[in-house]
Design an enzyme around this catalytic site. Sequence first.
Site, short mmCIF file in Angstrom:
data_model
loop_
_atom_site.label_atom_id
_atom_site.label_comp_id
_atom_site.label_asym_id
_atom_site.label_seq_id
_atom_site.Cartn_x
_atom_site.Cartn_y
_atom_site.Cartn_z
N ARG A 132 -0.64 62.00 -11.15
CA ARG A 132 -1.82 61.15 -10.67
C ARG A 132 -2.34 60.49 -11.85
O ARG A 132 -2.97 61.34 -12.71
CB ARG A 132 -2.70 61.90 -9.82
N ASP A 137 -8.58 54.43 -9.28
CA ASP A 137 -8.38 54.51 -7.74
C ASP A 137 -7.76 53.12 -7.46
O ASP A 137 -8.45 52.00 -7.59
CB ASP A 137 -9.84 54.78 -6.90
N GLU A 140 -5.01 51.43 -1.28
CA GLU A 140 -4.25 52.11 -0.37
C GLU A 140 -3.05 51.45 0.30
O GLU A 140 -3.42 50.28 0.82
CB GLU A 140 -5.03 52.89 0.44
N ARG A 180 -0.22 67.48 -7.47
CA ARG A 180 0.09 66.45 -8.52
C ARG A 180 -0.52 66.68 -9.97
O ARG A 180 -1.67 67.30 -9.92
CB ARG A 180 -0.29 64.86 -8.17
#
Length: 292
Positions: A132, A137, A140, A180
Site C-alpha cells: 500500500r 489516497d 476508488e 498489506r
Amino acid sequence: MPLIPWPASADDSSKGKDDEKDIATKAKELFALAGEIPPEYFSVAAFAAGSLSLAASYFVHKRYFRRIPNAEWVSPNHLARKRWIKGRVTSVGDNDNFRFYHTPGIGWRWPLKFRRVPTLTKELKDQTIHVRIAGVDAPENAHFGRPAQPYAQEALAYLRARILGKTVFCQLIRRDQYGRMVSHVRLAPRFLPATLFRGPNLAEDMLRKGWATTYEQHGAEYGEGGVERYKQIEQEAKDARRGIWAKGVRGETPAEYKRRYAQAADGGEPPSKARAEKEQKRGWLQRLFSWK
C-alpha cells in the site's frame, strides 16, 4: 634540477646486509615461539576463524540475498528498522497499491543474470508482497457493488504505466488491517546505478500528476518532507487542474467517498441513490458552476 644518482657507498652496503641478518634472526625467533604453542591452540583458532566466516556468510545471505516471499514473512525487525527492499512490480490491481516480487542481491539482470522473476500466475501465488503506497489516497474503483469514482480508470492506467513490470524500492513501514505493507515507494533511477541512488518518490509523482490526494486518516505515513510537502504538491496539481482536478476542486475525495459508504453501511438510504436524486434536482447551470 634532478638529483645525481651517486653510487652507494660501502657503509650503505654493509648496513643493508646487517638489516637482512636482523630480519632473519627475528624470523627464527618467531618460528621458535610458534613451535612452543600447544597444537590444541591452533585447533581452537581454526575453529573460531571458521565460525566467524560462517556467521559472516549467514549474515550477508540473510541481509542481501534471502528473498521475502510475501507480507507474512516480513518480520518485526524489518519494520523496526524501516528496511528498504527492491523488487519487480508484477501486478497493479488498484489505484494506490500493487504487488511486487522481492529481488534481493545480484543475478536478476544482465550480464550476471542467473535468477528470474516468475510470470505465470500459479508461480507467483504466495510469492509477492502486497504494498500500500504510503501517504496518498487515489480514486476508488468499482467494487463490492459500489460505483467507481470519477477518473478512477485514468488513475489506474497512470499507475500501471508508471510501475508495472518495473523495479521499485519499498521502505517497509507497517502492516495495515488488510495485511498489506504500507511503504514509501521510490522508482529506480533512470541513468544512475540503483545500488547507490534511488529515483523519484512514487507518492509525490501521483500527487503531482493529480491522480491522488494526500491521505490524512489515522496512521498516515509521509516521506521526508512530511505532510506539508504532500499538501503543497497536491495544491499545485489543483491549481494546474491536473488529473482528478481537471473540472475543479470540489469533487468528492476518496476519503469522503469511503466515509459516505461507511456511514451508509450503518443504515439508511444507499448513498449512490440519494446522491443521484440530489443531482437531478439541481439545475444544469448550477451543477456546471459547482465545479469551480
